[in-house]
Design an enzyme around this catalytic site. Structure first.
Site, short mmCIF file in Angstrom:
data_model
loop_
_atom_site.label_atom_id
_atom_site.label_comp_id
_atom_site.label_asym_id
_atom_site.label_seq_id
_atom_site.Cartn_x
_atom_site.Cartn_y
_atom_site.Cartn_z
N CYS A 19 0.88 -1.18 0.00
CA CYS A 19 0.00 0.00 0.00
C CYS A 19 0.92 1.22 0.00
O CYS A 19 1.49 1.56 1.03
CB CYS A 19 -0.91 0.00 1.24
N CYS B 43 -4.25 6.00 -5.12
CA CYS B 43 -3.68 4.67 -4.91
C CYS B 43 -2.21 4.72 -5.29
O CYS B 43 -1.87 4.88 -6.48
CB CYS B 43 -4.42 3.63 -5.77
N1 LIG Z 1 -6.22 -2.18 -2.61
C1 LIG Z 1 -4.80 -2.58 -2.68
C2 LIG Z 1 -4.10 -2.29 -1.34
C3 LIG Z 1 -4.01 -0.79 -1.06
C4 LIG Z 1 -3.26 -0.06 -2.12
C5 LIG Z 1 -3.43 1.45 -2.15
N2 LIG Z 1 -4.24 2.04 -1.13
C6 LIG Z 1 -2.06 2.14 -2.29
O1 LIG Z 1 -1.90 3.28 -1.85
O2 LIG Z 1 -1.17 1.51 -2.93
C7 LIG Z 1 -4.74 -4.09 -2.98
O3 LIG Z 1 -5.70 -4.79 -2.71
O4 LIG Z 1 -3.69 -4.52 -3.49
#
Ligand SMILES: N[C@H](CCC[C@H](N)C(=O)O)C(=O)O
Length: 289
Positions: A75, A222
């Protein structure tokens, strides 16, 4: 009475987190409790729940749970937030955060920006992973059945500690990511599901991005998707290897370094507030018989 569980509410460009710390007290990890904490109507509300753990290999271990309770390996936005916490604790600006996908070095800047080395992208079909062999992961052919939009048939796929599917389009606003995001997230070709993004290249060093996150839905930003989109744009020669990525919540700079293939992600973090989890939110340990 269960002891009060302290939390920090943090965000990176509006992608928000409830941060718990097992080094202070036991914290719940079951999917129901994680989802209850993340619930924006009845819980604290966040995209991911982050649990800090001790480790001998880095300053701390960052365990990452999506709002649906699923545990994942990376993340980006939360890594910047946790790096800032580690820098305060360790009283130094260079820190290392261990995750399930690897140990990430980070530098906390005086300007409130954090630079995280997100490691090298995994580009082979079985590293994404996909459930069928594709030799060219910068453009795969998806049989999108329920999706009739032809531009959404040949995305790039890449793993940056978690799986990403990136569609390059001419106009972000012309596509309803909220409608087809969950369809693609759960396509059988992605045995571990996928984060789904729309990317619009605006110059040879800039792109706009919107993401439907695996296990969390549409988010304001993200970090790993920004890394994935920058790598994919460079692979397709749509941009250079250093790109400003503009997300609804703000901008990140991504540099996919030529010399060592590592991805550097630079952006802000914020501590919004601190509190204690409401008693009803945490399943009480069953009383000893
Ligand atoms: N939903 C992502 C995890 C959080 C990623 C995101 N919040 C970031 O800042 O990279 C997954 O299931 O791989």
């Amino acid at each position: 009475m269960a002891d009060q569980i302290h939390f920090r509410k943090m965000n990176g460009l509006g992608n928000d987190f409830v941060v718990l710390d097992t080094r202070v007290h036991d914290v719940p990890r079951d999917p129901e409790t994680i989802a209850a904490i993340a619930n924006r109507q009845t819980g604290i509300g966040c995209d991911q729940v982050i649990v800090l753990e001790p480790t001998s290999r880095a300053d701390m271990f960052m365990r990452i749970y999506n709002a649906d309770g699923s545990e994942v390996g990376a993340c980006g936005n939360a890594t910047r937030c946790v790096a800032a916490l580690a820098a305060v604790e360790q009283e130094r600006l260079s820190v290392r955060i261990e995750t399930a996908a690897g140990i990430l070095p980070a530098e906390v800047g005086a300007d409130g920006m954090v630079a995280v080395d997100m490691g090298v992208p995994r580009l082979r079909w079985d590293q994404i992973p996909l459930d069928e062999e594709f030799h060219d992961t910068k453009r795969i052919e998806l049989q999108l059945g329920p999706i009739d939009d032809p531009v959404l048939h040949s995305p790039a796929v890449v793993n940056v500690g978690n799986p990403h599917c990136i569609f390059f389009v001419d106009d972000l606003d012309a596509h309803d990511l909220g409608r087809f995001g969950p369809l693609v997230e759960n396509f059988p070709i992605f045995p571990e599901r996928a984060n789904v993004s729309l990317a619009q290249v605006t110059s040879d060093d800039a792109l706009k991005l919107r993401t439907w996150e695996r296990g969390a839905g549409l988010t304001k930003a993200c970090g790993t998707a920004a890394c994935a989109a920058a790598v994919s744009a460079a692979r397709r020669k749509l941009t250079g290897r250093t790109v400003k990525v503009s997300l609804p919540g703000g901008d990140l700079v991504i540099d996919w370094r030529e010399d060592d293939d590592h991805i550097l992600m630079i952006g802000p973090y914020a501590l919004d507030f601190e509190g204690t989890l409401p008693e009803g939110l945490v399943k009480q340990e069953s009383a000893p018989l």
